[in-house]
Design an enzyme around this catalytic site. Structure first.
Site, PDB file in Angstrom:
ATOM      1  N   GLU A  36       0.873  -1.262  -0.101  1.00 47.44           N
ATOM      2  CA  GLU A  36       0.129  -0.054   0.176  1.00 47.44           C
ATOM      3  C   GLU A  36       0.926   1.206   0.090  1.00 47.44           C
ATOM      4  OE1 GLU A  36      -3.256  -0.047   2.907  1.00 47.44           O
ATOM      5  OE2 GLU A  36      -4.213  -1.794   1.882  1.00 47.44           O
ATOM      6  N   GLU A 180      -5.609  -8.197  -0.339  1.00 46.64           N
ATOM      7  CA  GLU A 180      -6.495  -7.792   0.587  1.00 46.64           C
ATOM      8  C   GLU A 180      -7.965  -7.756   0.361  1.00 46.64           C
ATOM      9  OE1 GLU A 180      -5.435  -4.515   3.204  1.00 46.64           O
ATOM     10  OE2 GLU A 180      -3.073  -5.200   3.265  1.00 46.64           O
TER      11      GLU A 180
END
Length: 186
Positions: A36, A180
């Site tokens: 991320e 995710e």
């Protein structure tokens, strides 16, 4: 993201990791360059990511690398990745928590943590009435997330969120991995 010394430190960390892990079977261990990334500009992430990839490739040309796009690794941002040409030992990765107004309802770490209205799925996540009643208590980021939830969300809409990522991966001949996803129990 743009400081040469900080960038070199990231590259050096990956050199150290590669030196330790390169003896591990390439069928058993892949490296995710950064989880991320949130660089101010997509190109800032691309430049740093490509420096790291080049350093790893000098040591481990066949190692599988997992690479996600800038800004929380969301699928629509895959299109902004500038990947090394011809490297087929890359797995593209995305994360998804769409629609955030639903999946992160009452999450203390979000800009919508103070929203006290109801949420629904499938359908309109946030009603116009609840937005009017509770939207003023939120900052601009929170209001934006609620507004996203004021549209229709269902299986087809989620597929549309992923479509750009799927098309990008297909255009590069690379695998795509959802690293995710989920929804809080609230």
């Amino acid at each position: 993201w743009t400081d040469p010394a900080a960038q070199q430190r990231v590259v050096d960390i990956w050199i150290e990791l590669s030196d330790v892990l390169k003896k591990r079977n390439i069928d058993m261990v892949a490296y995710e360059i950064l989880n991320e990334a949130v660089a101010p500009e997509h190109d800032d992430w691309n430049k740093l990511m490509n420096k790291v990839v080049a350093a790893i490739r000098e040591r481990e040309p066949e190692r599988v690398l997992v690479i996600g796009p800038n800004m929380w690794q969301i699928a629509p941002n895959l299109q902004y990745l500038k990947l090394p040409e011809g490297d087929k030992n890359i797995i593209l990765s995305f994360h998804t928590y769409s629609p955030l107004a639903f999946t992160h309802y009452k999450a203390e770490w979000t800009s919508i943590k103070d929203y006290k209205g109801k949420v629904n799925y499938p359908g309109i996540i946030i009603t116009e009435e609840d937005y009017k009643e509770f939207g003023d208590s939120l900052n601009e980021s929170g209001k934006s997330l609620l507004e996203e939830g004021m549209t229709e969300w269902n299986k087809e809409r989620l597929i549309d969120v992923y479509r750009a990522g799927l098309e990008f991966a297909n255009s590069k001949g690379l695998q795509l991995f959802c690293g995710e996803f989920g929804c809080l129990p609230t």
